[in-house]
Motif scaffolding. Structure first.
Motif, mmCIF file in Angstrom:
data_model
loop_
_atom_site.group_PDB
_atom_site.id
_atom_site.type_symbol
_atom_site.label_atom_id
_atom_site.label_comp_id
_atom_site.label_asym_id
_atom_site.label_seq_id
_atom_site.Cartn_x
_atom_site.Cartn_y
_atom_site.Cartn_z
ATOM 1 N N MET A 1 3.330 -30.911 -7.721
ATOM 2 C CA MET A 1 4.149 -30.156 -8.610
ATOM 3 C C MET A 1 4.768 -31.344 -9.485
ATOM 4 S SD MET A 1 7.705 -27.659 -8.160
ATOM 5 C CE MET A 1 6.714 -26.552 -7.356
ATOM 6 N N ASP A 25 3.391 -22.415 -15.275
ATOM 7 C CA ASP A 25 2.211 -22.242 -14.746
ATOM 8 C C ASP A 25 1.321 -23.297 -14.650
ATOM 9 O OD1 ASP A 25 0.281 -21.029 -12.901
ATOM 10 O OD2 ASP A 25 -0.612 -19.860 -14.677
ATOM 11 N N PRO A 26 1.617 -23.942 -13.382
ATOM 12 C CA PRO A 26 2.298 -23.936 -12.428
ATOM 13 C C PRO A 26 3.622 -24.388 -12.664
ATOM 14 C CG PRO A 26 1.158 -26.149 -12.056
ATOM 15 C CD PRO A 26 0.507 -25.244 -13.368
ATOM 16 N N PRO A 27 4.667 -23.915 -11.893
ATOM 17 C CA PRO A 27 6.172 -24.230 -12.141
ATOM 18 C C PRO A 27 6.386 -25.724 -12.215
ATOM 19 C CG PRO A 27 5.913 -22.727 -10.291
ATOM 20 C CD PRO A 27 4.414 -23.373 -10.625
ATOM 21 N N LYS A 29 9.460 -28.474 -11.521
ATOM 22 C CA LYS A 29 10.494 -28.532 -10.625
ATOM 23 C C LYS A 29 11.710 -29.553 -11.522
ATOM 24 C CE LYS A 29 12.573 -29.512 -6.212
ATOM 25 N NZ LYS A 29 12.225 -29.758 -4.622
ATOM 26 N N GLN A 115 4.104 -31.109 -19.391
ATOM 27 C CA GLN A 115 2.924 -31.009 -18.634
ATOM 28 C C GLN A 115 2.110 -32.255 -19.153
ATOM 29 O OE1 GLN A 115 1.745 -27.039 -19.470
ATOM 30 N NE2 GLN A 115 2.497 -26.190 -17.462
#
Length: 213
Positions: A1, A25-27, A29, A115
């Motif tokens: 993650m 998407d994806p998370p 954190k 990302q």
């Protein structure tokens, strides 16, 4: 993650960034948030993959010194600011920030930038692209045709080994060309220690367009 730490002195902004990251998407954190840069130096924020950094933390002006210390420590910094003037944007990139977004650019661009920063792949949001397109500063290094060829091929390749195969060179020659490019940029005061920083320099200098990447 992917993990992030958010440095911003507006609670509504940090709450919004946390919500957007949770819905990614994806998370993503968010390990910590804080009103000053110390949250990025202390655990758990120290371990975050990406620092989301508000450049204007107080009335004294842009926090360039804090940004430089983060960059010098090897942190991937996404600047997230209300300021949209070209000089501020380009100064942050020259210092070594990963990318620059204004708070008006919103959820999609911020999530994509986080990302990309975590993956060490270039990301150019609209305000940054506009700043690159109007950059007319004179301190541009003179690259040889081979250096330019290797640099541009590297932007489109997953590895230096792939560049070497495509250009019929040795990996050692590829590394040497890229190192010379970095040195030339450093000699004019525009350090480019990462691939993302070299992409930014190439866009600034008209070697490649953002939409070609």
């Amino acid at each position: 993650m992917i993990t992030a730490v958010v440095v911003d002195d507006h609670p509504a902004v940090t709450a919004g960034v946390q919500a957007w990251c949770g819905l990614a998407d994806p998370p993503i954190k968010v390990l910590a948030t804080g009103r000053n840069v110390s949250v990025a130096w202390l655990e758990p924020g120290r371990s975050a993959d990406v620092v989301v950094f508000d450049l204007q933390l107080d009335v004294s002006g842009p926090a360039y010194g804090d940004l430089k210390r983060l960059v010098d420590a090897g942190r991937q910094v996404v600047i997230y600011s209300m300021r949209a003037d070209r000089e501020t944007v380009l100064t942050c990139l020259d210092i070594g920030g990963f990318t620059y977004l204004t708070k008006a650019e919103g959820e999609d661009h911020l999530v994509a930038a986080i990302q990309a920063a975590a993956a060490h792949t270039p990301y150019t949001p609209p305000v940054l692209s506009g700043a690159f397109g109007t950059d007319n500063r004179p301190h541009r290094p003179q690259l040889s045709p081979r250096e330019s060829e290797v640099l541009l091929e590297w932007f489109h390749s997953e590895s230096k080994e792939m560049v070497a195969r495509r250009l019929n060179l040795t990996v050692r020659r590829v590394n040497a060309c890229l190192e010379r490019v970095r040195i030339k940029y450093a000699n004019v005061g525009r350090d480019a220690p990462t691939k993302a920083a070299l992409v930014a320099r190439a866009i600034q200098d008209g070697l490649v367009r953002a939409d070609e990447l």
